[in-house]
Design an enzyme around this catalytic site. Structure first.
Site, PDB file in Angstrom:
ATOM      1  CB  SER A  63      -0.955   0.021   1.192  1.00  0.00           C
ATOM      2  OG  SER A  63      -0.258   0.234   2.395  1.00  0.00           O
ATOM      3  CE  LYS A 108      -2.913   2.081   4.840  1.00  0.00           C
ATOM      4  NZ  LYS A 108      -2.774   1.218   3.640  1.00  0.00           N
TER       5      LYS A 108
END
Length: 204
Positions: A63, A108
């Site tokens: 990701s 993230k």
């Protein structure tokens, strides 16, 4: 000048075996206690570092490509945010509370800051109605998710995205949502493995 007798000399050289044994046992106990205290000190230092300063973590998934690769091992800085607030584009680690089956941590990038309004339209990120100038995304976003409508962040909330935005479960998904300040574990700091990419991570 007088000469000491052989018997007298012998008497002075005699050693009490009981005293020697007690001294040896005492020295052993002192050495053992010193080792125990040394080990305890090391353990306390390790616990302090892991709890308050930094800890190792491993990237699991794609990701955050191309910035971070699956299998990268990082040191997380857990102390900086005790003195300052997280900033836009910081790469952070936080727990994912999704299905609650087991404890999982996500990594993230911060996009939206407390008090801002975030929206994604045609793959572009808008902050308070203005297009955010950034090029961290690996590709143009295909799905806006919950950010297709304006999301107003609370005073302690952050909006995060993975850099690989078409292969990332992030604030666009209800189960992740906005990230509270108190949930942020720390900031990705140093990549320690693979060795050929070792170094401090650049967040901006």
């Amino acid at each position: 000048m007088t000469e000491e007798s052989g018997e007298s000399m012998k008497s002075e050289e005699n050693v009490n075996p009981e005293n020697e044994s007690e001294k040896s046992a005492s020295d052993k106990w002192k050495s053992l206690l010193a080792n125990i205290l040394w080990i305890a000190g090391i353990l306390l230092a390790v616990i302090f570092i892991v709890e308050f300063v930094g800890q190792r973590t491993k990237v699991d998934g794609r990701s955050m490509e191309p910035m971070l690769q699956d299998g990268d091992q990082l040191i997380v800085d857990k102390i900086s945010y005790r003195f300052r607030d997280p900033e836009r584009f910081d790469i952070i680690i936080f727990p994912y509370h999704g299905d609650g089956s087991k404890k999982v941590y996500y990594i993230k990038r911060i996009i939206g800051l407390p008090g801002e309004t975030v929206q994604i339209v045609d793959g572009k990120i808008y902050i308070d109605g203005e297009v955010l100038e950034e090029d961290y995304g690996k590709e143009v976003m295909e799905e806006a998710g919950r950010a297709s409508q304006p999301i107003v962040l609370g005073d302690d909330e952050y909006f995060v995205l993975g850099d690989n935005r078409n292969n990332s479960k992030d604030s666009r998904v209800e189960s992740v949502g906005n990230i509270k300040r108190s949930d942020i574990i720390g900031r990705a700091w140093v990549r320690i493995f693979p060795f050929d990419t070792f170094g401090v991570l650049k967040h901006k």
